[in-house]
Design a protein around this motif. Structure first.
Motif, PDB file in Angstrom:
ATOM      1  N   ALA A 109       0.823  -1.210   0.000  1.00 36.96           N
ATOM      2  CA  ALA A 109       0.000   0.000   0.000  1.00 36.96           C
ATOM      3  C   ALA A 109       0.859   1.264   0.000  1.00 36.96           C
ATOM      4  N   ALA A 110       2.009   1.207   0.678  1.00 34.43           N
ATOM      5  CA  ALA A 110       2.863   2.392   0.771  1.00 34.43           C
ATOM      6  C   ALA A 110       3.746   2.577  -0.452  1.00 34.43           C
ATOM      7  N   THR A 111       4.203   1.475  -1.083  1.00 31.76           N
ATOM      8  CA  THR A 111       5.188   1.598  -2.163  1.00 31.76           C
ATOM      9  C   THR A 111       4.677   1.168  -3.530  1.00 31.76           C
ATOM     10  N   ARG A 112       3.568   0.455  -3.561  1.00 38.71           N
ATOM     11  CA  ARG A 112       3.014  -0.110  -4.805  1.00 38.71           C
ATOM     12  C   ARG A 112       4.020  -1.042  -5.489  1.00 38.71           C
ATOM     13  N   GLN A 113       4.837  -1.735  -4.680  1.00 40.14           N
ATOM     14  CA  GLN A 113       5.783  -2.724  -5.181  1.00 40.14           C
ATOM     15  C   GLN A 113       5.472  -4.068  -4.544  1.00 40.14           C
ATOM     16  N   ASN A 114       5.839  -5.135  -5.247  1.00 40.04           N
ATOM     17  CA  ASN A 114       5.619  -6.474  -4.729  1.00 40.04           C
ATOM     18  C   ASN A 114       6.611  -6.735  -3.591  1.00 40.04           C
ATOM     19  N   PRO A 115       6.121  -6.929  -2.360  1.00 35.73           N
ATOM     20  CA  PRO A 115       7.038  -7.124  -1.231  1.00 35.73           C
ATOM     21  C   PRO A 115       7.742  -8.477  -1.265  1.00 35.73           C
ATOM     22  N   TYR A 116       7.229  -9.417  -2.019  1.00 39.61           N
ATOM     23  CA  TYR A 116       7.822 -10.759  -2.051  1.00 39.61           C
ATOM     24  C   TYR A 116       8.925 -10.882  -3.097  1.00 39.61           C
ATOM     25  N   GLN A 117       9.156  -9.849  -3.916  1.00 46.31           N
ATOM     26  CA  GLN A 117      10.195  -9.921  -4.931  1.00 46.31           C
ATOM     27  C   GLN A 117      11.584  -9.782  -4.333  1.00 46.31           C
ATOM     28  N   HIS A 118      11.729  -9.014  -3.290  1.00 48.05           N
ATOM     29  CA  HIS A 118      13.025  -8.820  -2.659  1.00 48.05           C
ATOM     30  C   HIS A 118      12.873  -8.970  -1.146  1.00 48.05           C
ATOM     31  N   PRO A 119      12.795 -10.213  -0.661  1.00 48.37           N
ATOM     32  CA  PRO A 119      12.576 -10.413   0.773  1.00 48.37           C
ATOM     33  C   PRO A 119      13.738  -9.967   1.646  1.00 48.37           C
ATOM     34  N   ASP A 120      14.964  -9.838   1.086  1.00 45.41           N
ATOM     35  CA  ASP A 120      16.093  -9.376   1.893  1.00 45.41           C
ATOM     36  C   ASP A 120      15.906  -7.933   2.337  1.00 45.41           C
ATOM     37  N   ALA A 121      15.168  -7.162   1.561  1.00 46.78           N
ATOM     38  CA  ALA A 121      14.964  -5.758   1.901  1.00 46.78           C
ATOM     39  C   ALA A 121      13.936  -5.585   3.013  1.00 46.78           C
ATOM     40  N   LEU A 122      13.141  -6.616   3.259  1.00 54.37           N
ATOM     41  CA  LEU A 122      12.080  -6.521   4.256  1.00 54.37           C
ATOM     42  C   LEU A 122      12.617  -6.917   5.624  1.00 54.37           C
ATOM     43  N   CYS A 123      13.281  -6.027   6.281  1.00 51.63           N
ATOM     44  CA  CYS A 123      13.883  -6.310   7.582  1.00 51.63           C
ATOM     45  C   CYS A 123      12.819  -6.594   8.632  1.00 51.63           C
ATOM     46  N   PHE A 124      11.636  -6.000   8.487  1.00 51.18           N
ATOM     47  CA  PHE A 124      10.629  -6.151   9.518  1.00 51.18           C
ATOM     48  C   PHE A 124       9.990  -7.528   9.510  1.00 51.18           C
ATOM     49  N   ILE A 125      10.172  -8.318   8.459  1.00 54.85           N
ATOM     50  CA  ILE A 125       9.611  -9.665   8.435  1.00 54.85           C
ATOM     51  C   ILE A 125      10.593 -10.670   9.018  1.00 54.85           C
ATOM     52  N   SER A 126      11.862 -10.333   9.043  1.00 53.62           N
ATOM     53  CA  SER A 126      12.869 -11.299   9.466  1.00 53.62           C
ATOM     54  C   SER A 126      12.699 -11.639  10.938  1.00 53.62           C
ATOM     55  N   PRO A 127      13.079 -12.850  11.345  1.00 50.21           N
ATOM     56  CA  PRO A 127      12.927 -13.250  12.740  1.00 50.21           C
ATOM     57  C   PRO A 127      13.775 -12.435  13.694  1.00 50.21           C
ATOM     58  N   ARG A 128      14.767 -11.703  13.182  1.00 49.34           N
ATOM     59  CA  ARG A 128      15.576 -10.874  14.064  1.00 49.34           C
ATOM     60  C   ARG A 128      14.751  -9.784  14.699  1.00 49.34           C
ATOM     61  N   SER A 129      13.654  -9.395  14.075  1.00 48.43           N
ATOM     62  CA  SER A 129      12.882  -8.267  14.591  1.00 48.43           C
ATOM     63  C   SER A 129      11.726  -8.704  15.469  1.00 48.43           C
TER      64      SER A 129
END
Length: 154
Positions: A109-129
């Motif tokens: 909704a914020a970027t109009r980009q597919n979030p699943y194309q580059h999962p490395d960029a999604l720090c908030f999904i990683s278990p570290r967070s």
């Protein structure tokens, strides 16, 4: 007893944040003279991040022994195992729904980009967070390296 107005005890976080902001602006206004203190604070921040990283590596060992001692004292282990199993299942399901559906929808909704194309960029999904603010060093590292966010912003 209900605290009212100024009777609340504790640290004044809003005042501390405001002071830090004003100090930062004042140091930038000083120019070259303020740069030395800014470098000091940056070095202090890096040292603090190293300490927090060390703590993150050793705290699970201490927690394991604390929990282990309580488990040994218990009388009904099966009650613990079933309750813990239900909790773990609910927690994993909640993380899957939140991290795999809700957060990617917000990202889309914020970027109009597919979030699943580059999962490395999604720090908030990683278990570290998933933990608390103690994971701040790894989150900052992920944001700076994967998303190429400026160090001053992160």
């Amino acid at each position: 007893q209900i605290p009212v107005g100024t009777e609340i005890e504790g640290m004044n976080i809003l005042g501390l944040v405001l002071f830090a902001l004003v100090l930062g602006v004042a140091l930038k206004k000083l120019g070259q003279e303020g740069e030395d203190l800014i470098r000091f604070f940056n070095s202090f921040n890096e040292a603090t991040m190293v300490l927090v990283t060390w703590i993150m590596w050793y705290v699970p060992i201490g927690i394991m022994f604390l929990v282990g001692s309580k488990i040994v004292e218990m009388e009904d282990i099966m009650l613990l195992v079933t309750s813990l199993g239900k909790y773990i299942f609910a927690s994993i399901l909640g993380h899957i729904i939140h991290g795999g559906i809700i957060l990617p929808l917000i990202y889309f909704a914020a970027t109009r980009q597919n979030p699943y194309q580059h999962p490395d960029a999604l720090c908030f999904i990683s278990p570290r967070s998933v933990s608390s603010s103690a994971t701040l060093p790894s989150m900052i590292k992920c944001i700076e390296e994967n998303n190429r966010v400026d160090k001053r912003i992160s």
